[in-house]
Design a protein around this motif. Structure first.
Motif, PDB file in Angstrom:
ATOM      1  N   ASN A 185       0.836  -1.201   0.000  1.00  0.00           N
ATOM      2  CA  ASN A 185       0.000   0.000   0.000  1.00  0.00           C
ATOM      3  C   ASN A 185       0.876   1.259   0.000  1.00  0.00           C
ATOM      4  N   GLY A 186       0.509   2.217  -0.853  1.00  0.00           N
ATOM      5  CA  GLY A 186       1.245   3.472  -0.930  1.00  0.00           C
ATOM      6  C   GLY A 186       2.503   3.418  -1.761  1.00  0.00           C
ATOM      7  N   ALA A 187       2.653   2.393  -2.581  1.00  0.00           N
ATOM      8  CA  ALA A 187       3.854   2.269  -3.403  1.00  0.00           C
ATOM      9  C   ALA A 187       3.987   3.454  -4.351  1.00  0.00           C
ATOM     10  N   GLN A 188       5.241   3.888  -4.589  1.00  0.00           N
ATOM     11  CA  GLN A 188       5.523   4.973  -5.524  1.00  0.00           C
ATOM     12  C   GLN A 188       6.092   4.372  -6.798  1.00  0.00           C
ATOM     13  N   CYS A 189       5.419   4.616  -7.923  1.00  0.00           N
ATOM     14  CA  CYS A 189       5.826   4.037  -9.200  1.00  0.00           C
ATOM     15  C   CYS A 189       6.125   5.149 -10.199  1.00  0.00           C
TER      16      CYS A 189
END
Length: 306
Positions: A27-31
């Motif tokens: 959750n909240g991954a930055q891509c």
């Protein structure tokens, strides 16, 4: 099988663009994705056991499906999905694709079982890097590095394959795009520009801008400074003497001088030897000629007597 073949065909058509990968299982991954390129978002390990799922971007459903339902992709021309490995692909990325993506899964009773998000940022890739060098008044070298096309570029500097040190930098640091190098620095300088989706670099060979370091005592005054070699009038006599001393004491120079002297002596010796051989041969010829004449004269006198 059909969906796999379709995905492979789509990937073939986008090989010219930059492909980035992102693990969106937390959750909240930055891509990050490259403008005009492709990004693969791994949302789960496997969707085949999920009763129902959906992915929303800016509150718009871009993907939905389930155990008993074939995946429905909103933008089939630019997106693809493999339920077996949980990866959602977006091709030909535009800046409008940036934003929050929300994955929601539901059980057979329609109860929400998972609700998590990831942030996707689309950046323009760095296309090229240019370097501009400028010699300053005291022999320092100012280096300016700039990149084209990239969003939020960052910079790195290396000299002869190693990161720049404080001893080599007069101003700036190895993360800025403009630096000033100290007078003594020389070698292969590389500037690399990068962001989250690409990188590029450029290199130049730097020298001391024609400056030399004077360190001597002249008329009782100690002089230590960098000066332009062609215009140098400081400690010229002392410098010449120092160089003369160095020539006489440097083993390599002495060795070269002895070898040169040996070559000259050898050359002269060979010339003298061949000259001596020539003179000896000429004398022998003259002696033989005199003997032939004397023999001929004696022979003629004998015939007259007979």
């Amino acid at each position: 099988m059909t969906s796999v073949i379709g995905l492979l065909l789509m990937l073939i058509t986008v090989t010219d663009g930059v492909v980035t990968h992102c693990d969106g299982r937390q959750n909240g991954a930055q891509c990050y994705g490259a403008l005009g390129g492709t990004v693969s978002l791994q949302l789960m390990d496997d969707f085949s056991g999920i009763h129902r799922y959906q992915v929303k971007a800016k509150n718009v459903t871009v993907l939905s499906g389930g155990k008993k339902q074939q995946p429905v992709i909103m933008r089939k021309d630019r997106s693809s999905f493999l339920p077996s490995n949980g990866t959602f692909w977006i091709h030909n990325l535009s800046r409008n694709d940036s934003g929050e993506y929300r994955l929601q899964t539901f059980d057979s009773n329609g109860k929400l079982t998972e609700n998590r998000t990831l942030q996707l940022l689309v950046q323009a890739p760095v296309s090229s890097v240019s370097l501009v060098s400028e010699c300053l008044s005291q022999g320092e070298m100012k280096e300016s590095c700039s990149s084209e096309g990239g969003d939020s570029p960052q910079y790195r500097w290396t000299l002869n394959g190693k990161s720049l040190t404080e001893a080599e930098l007069l101003s700036g640091n190895k993360q800025t795009n403009i630096i000033t190098l100290k007078q003594h620095v020389s070698g292969r300088l590389v500037c690399s520009s990068w962001n989250h989706v690409s990188s590029a670099s450029n290199a130049t060979n730097i020298c001391t801008c024609g400056f030399i370091y004077i360190n001597c005592t002249f008329n009782g005054t100690k002089i230590s400074k960098w000066v332009f070699q062609e215009n140098n009038t400081l400690c010229v006599e002392s410098t010449t003497e120092a160089q003369s001393i160095m020539v006489h004491t440097d083993p390599s120079v002495l060795r070269c001088s002895l070898m040169f002297l040996f070559s000259v002596v050898s050359f002269v010796g060979i010339g003298v030897y061949f000259k001596w051989k020539k003179i000896k041969y000429e004398k022998a010829e003259q002696f033989a000629a005199r003997n032939r004449r004397k023999f001929s004269e004696d022979f003629s006198e004998n015939e007259q007597t007979l």
